[in-house]
Design an enzyme around this catalytic site. Structure first.
Site, short mmCIF file in Angstrom:
data_model
loop_
_atom_site.label_atom_id
_atom_site.label_comp_id
_atom_site.label_asym_id
_atom_site.label_seq_id
_atom_site.Cartn_x
_atom_site.Cartn_y
_atom_site.Cartn_z
N GLY A 1 -13.14 0.14 -16.34
CA GLY A 1 -12.38 1.22 -15.69
C GLY A 1 -13.01 2.57 -15.91
O GLY A 1 -13.05 3.06 -17.04
N VAL B 1 -9.95 8.74 -17.61
CA VAL B 1 -10.30 8.61 -19.02
C VAL B 1 -11.66 7.91 -19.18
O VAL B 1 -12.54 8.39 -19.89
CB VAL B 1 -9.22 7.82 -19.81
CG1 VAL B 1 -9.64 7.66 -21.27
CG2 VAL B 1 -7.87 8.53 -19.72
N GLY C 1 -12.06 5.58 -14.55
CA GLY C 1 -11.17 6.57 -13.96
C GLY C 1 -11.20 7.85 -14.76
O GLY C 1 -12.21 8.21 -15.36
N LYS D 1 11.81 8.14 -22.66
CA LYS D 1 11.12 7.88 -21.39
C LYS D 1 12.17 7.85 -20.30
O LYS D 1 13.32 7.47 -20.54
CB LYS D 1 10.40 6.52 -21.48
CG LYS D 1 9.23 6.37 -20.52
CD LYS D 1 7.91 6.82 -21.12
CE LYS D 1 6.78 6.67 -20.11
NZ LYS D 1 5.47 6.98 -20.65
P1 NAD Z 1 -7.14 6.08 -13.62
O1 NAD Z 1 -6.20 5.55 -12.61
O2 NAD Z 1 -7.72 7.44 -13.43
O3 NAD Z 1 -8.36 5.07 -13.86
C1 NAD Z 1 -8.24 3.68 -13.87
C2 NAD Z 1 -9.56 3.12 -13.36
O4 NAD Z 1 -9.52 1.70 -13.50
C3 NAD Z 1 -9.81 3.41 -11.88
O5 NAD Z 1 -11.12 3.93 -11.71
C4 NAD Z 1 -9.64 2.06 -11.22
O6 NAD Z 1 -10.45 1.89 -10.06
C5 NAD Z 1 -10.08 1.14 -12.35
N1 NAD Z 1 -9.65 -0.25 -12.19
C6 NAD Z 1 -8.50 -0.73 -11.65
N2 NAD Z 1 -8.49 -2.06 -11.68
C7 NAD Z 1 -9.64 -2.46 -12.27
C8 NAD Z 1 -10.20 -3.70 -12.61
N3 NAD Z 1 -9.59 -4.86 -12.32
N4 NAD Z 1 -11.39 -3.74 -13.22
C9 NAD Z 1 -12.06 -2.59 -13.52
N5 NAD Z 1 -11.57 -1.37 -13.21
C10 NAD Z 1 -10.38 -1.30 -12.60
O7 NAD Z 1 -6.32 6.02 -15.01
P2 NAD Z 1 -6.64 6.80 -16.35
O8 NAD Z 1 -5.80 8.03 -16.40
O9 NAD Z 1 -8.10 6.89 -16.56
O10 NAD Z 1 -6.01 5.79 -17.43
C11 NAD Z 1 -6.66 4.59 -17.77
C12 NAD Z 1 -5.79 3.79 -18.71
O11 NAD Z 1 -5.51 4.56 -19.89
C13 NAD Z 1 -4.41 3.42 -18.13
O12 NAD Z 1 -4.01 2.18 -18.67
C14 NAD Z 1 -3.51 4.52 -18.67
O13 NAD Z 1 -2.16 4.10 -18.76
C15 NAD Z 1 -4.10 4.72 -20.04
N6 NAD Z 1 -3.82 6.05 -20.62
C16 NAD Z 1 -4.25 7.17 -19.98
C17 NAD Z 1 -4.00 8.43 -20.55
C18 NAD Z 1 -4.46 9.68 -19.88
O14 NAD Z 1 -4.48 10.74 -20.53
N7 NAD Z 1 -4.87 9.64 -18.62
C19 NAD Z 1 -3.31 8.52 -21.77
C20 NAD Z 1 -2.91 7.34 -22.42
C21 NAD Z 1 -3.17 6.10 -21.82
#
Ligand code: NAD
Length: 348
Positions: A178, A182, A180, A80
């Site tokens: 959440g 994912v 977002g 990393k």
């Molecule tokens: P993202 O930023 O697209 O989505 C996160 C969502 O969480 C947003 O819609 C945000 O408004 C919401 N959020 C923030 N604070 C909140 C709260 N207090 N209560 C409820 N919702 C809240 O991120 P993502 O890419 O969807 O990733 C989500 C999680 O999965 C993260 O922890 C990320 O590290 C992990 N992750 C993602 C991937 C990937 O492929 N994107 C891979 C491995 C792990």
């Protein structure tokens, strides 16, 4: 600053500190273990409050990648990198090239991917000076749908194990924290499988969309973890399982995409004590790194059939973890760590 006595130093093979006076680059590359292959992992740009915090993040995250890739069956070690700076104000093409030269200086022992604060355009900029980068516009795509699919397969494994049912997810109640990249895709996939959704997000538009499209029930963001459901899927923040929430959880299963869901390892044991089945985060959310592994950078042709077949392995790995945890009377997070170590510590 000390490295060898840093709290997150875990016998890391290599830690490099990079500085470029022209651009002001200050960055750290950490390679935890490369027994299974080069250290592959994201490059994060963040305005760390001091150098020690940046080092702490690089050490912790690179170690996490060793475990994640080992259990995803990938020929990767754990690496990393972190750039100290504010991605909104400090990032320039020249800075990205300086980071690219820093990555190049390790001759492929570390391969950089996208992480917080970085975009595909930034990876493209780094790729002008080094081949040891992925997540560029030429190598792979958006990992989130793959991550969401992996999480859904993990939820299926957990439901099968916990409720001894093999008839899919029809009428399974899932609370998603959440919506977002994912979380929303996961909601769509679960809805298509007949699951009943309960959703929370600070973004009320995302919540409304899930209500309209999937008939989801909206829940307050402070209460989503406590809803009486079958599965709680944290897809937003880390440390959602902590001293306070662990006693308030309403679900029988915790299975979601968020990184570092347990505030501390001991919270895994607290979940076991409450008879709640926990799908270890780095196992269930490995879809992104699996997708990267099938990209052009690693000689693949990003074939969806192959990627989804590999993602199905998340289901099987979790089923094995659940069985072993029950047999050994141990928490699933400790069993996952042990299984990962069995894979990466025995190959030299
Ligand atoms: P993202 O930023 O697209 O989505 C996160 C969502 O969480 C947003 O819609 C945000 O408004 C919401 N959020 C923030 N604070 C909140 C709260 N207090 N209560 C409820 N919702 C809240 O991120 P993502 O890419 O969807 O990733 C989500 C999680 O999965 C993260 O922890 C990320 O590290 C992990 N992750 C993602 C991937 C990937 O492929 N994107 C891979 C491995 C792990």
């Amino acid at each position: 600053m000390t490295v060898f006595s840093a709290p997150d130093y875990d016998g890391h093979e290599h830690v490099s500190f990079g500085h470029d006076p022209e651009t002001g680059l200050r960055a750290i590359i950490a390679i935890h273990n490369s027994n299974l292959g080069p250290g592959v992992g994201g490059c994060r740009m963040w305005p760390y409050e001091n150098d020690m915090t940046a080092l702490h993040d690089a050490l912790r995250l690179s170690r996490g990648m060793t475990y994640k890739s080992a259990l995803a069956g990938l020929p990767f070690g754990g690496g990393k990198s972190v750039i100290i700076g504010d991605a909104r104000t400090d990032k320039t093409p020249a800075l990205m090239q300086a980071m690219g030269r820093f990555v190049e200086s390790l001759s492929g022992r570390y391969i950089a991917a996208e992480d917080i604060g970085m975009t595909v355009a930034d990876m493209d900029e780094m790729a002008t000076v080094t081949d040891h980068v992925t997540g560029t516009s030429a190598t792979s795509g958006n990992p989130s749908p793959y991550t969401a699919y992996g999480v859904m397969r993990g939820i299926e494994a957990a439901v099968e194990y916990k409720f001894q049912r093999n008839d899919g997810l029809e009428d399974t109640h899932v609370a998603i924290q959440g919506l977002g990249a994912v979380g929303f895709d996961l909601a769509r996939r679960l809805h298509e499988k007949g699951a009943r959704l309960h959703v929370a997000d600070i973004n009320i538009e995302a919540v409304q969309k899930a209500v309209d499209e999937f008939g989801a029930t909206p829940v307050d963001t402070h209460e989503i973890h406590a809803v009486d459901v079958d599965v709680f899927a944290p897809c937003a923040l880390g440390a959602v399982i902590n001293d306070t929430t662990v006693n308030e959880l309403g679900a029988k299963i915790i299975a979601g995409s968020a990184n570092n869901q347990l505030a501390e390892d001991r919270h895994g044991s607290a979940l076991t004590a409450r008879d709640i089945l926990y799908a270890p985060d780095y196992v269930i959310n490995a879809g992104g790194i699996i997708e990267i592994a099938h990209g052009k950078k690693f000689g693949g042709d990003h074939d969806d059939v192959e990627i989804y077949a590999h993602l199905d392995g998340i289901h099987d790995t979790l089923s094995e973890i659940f069985k072993r945890a029950e047999t050994e009377g141990a928490a699933t997070n400790f069993v996952a760590d042990k299984m990962a170590e069995e894979r990466f510590k025995t190959t030299i």
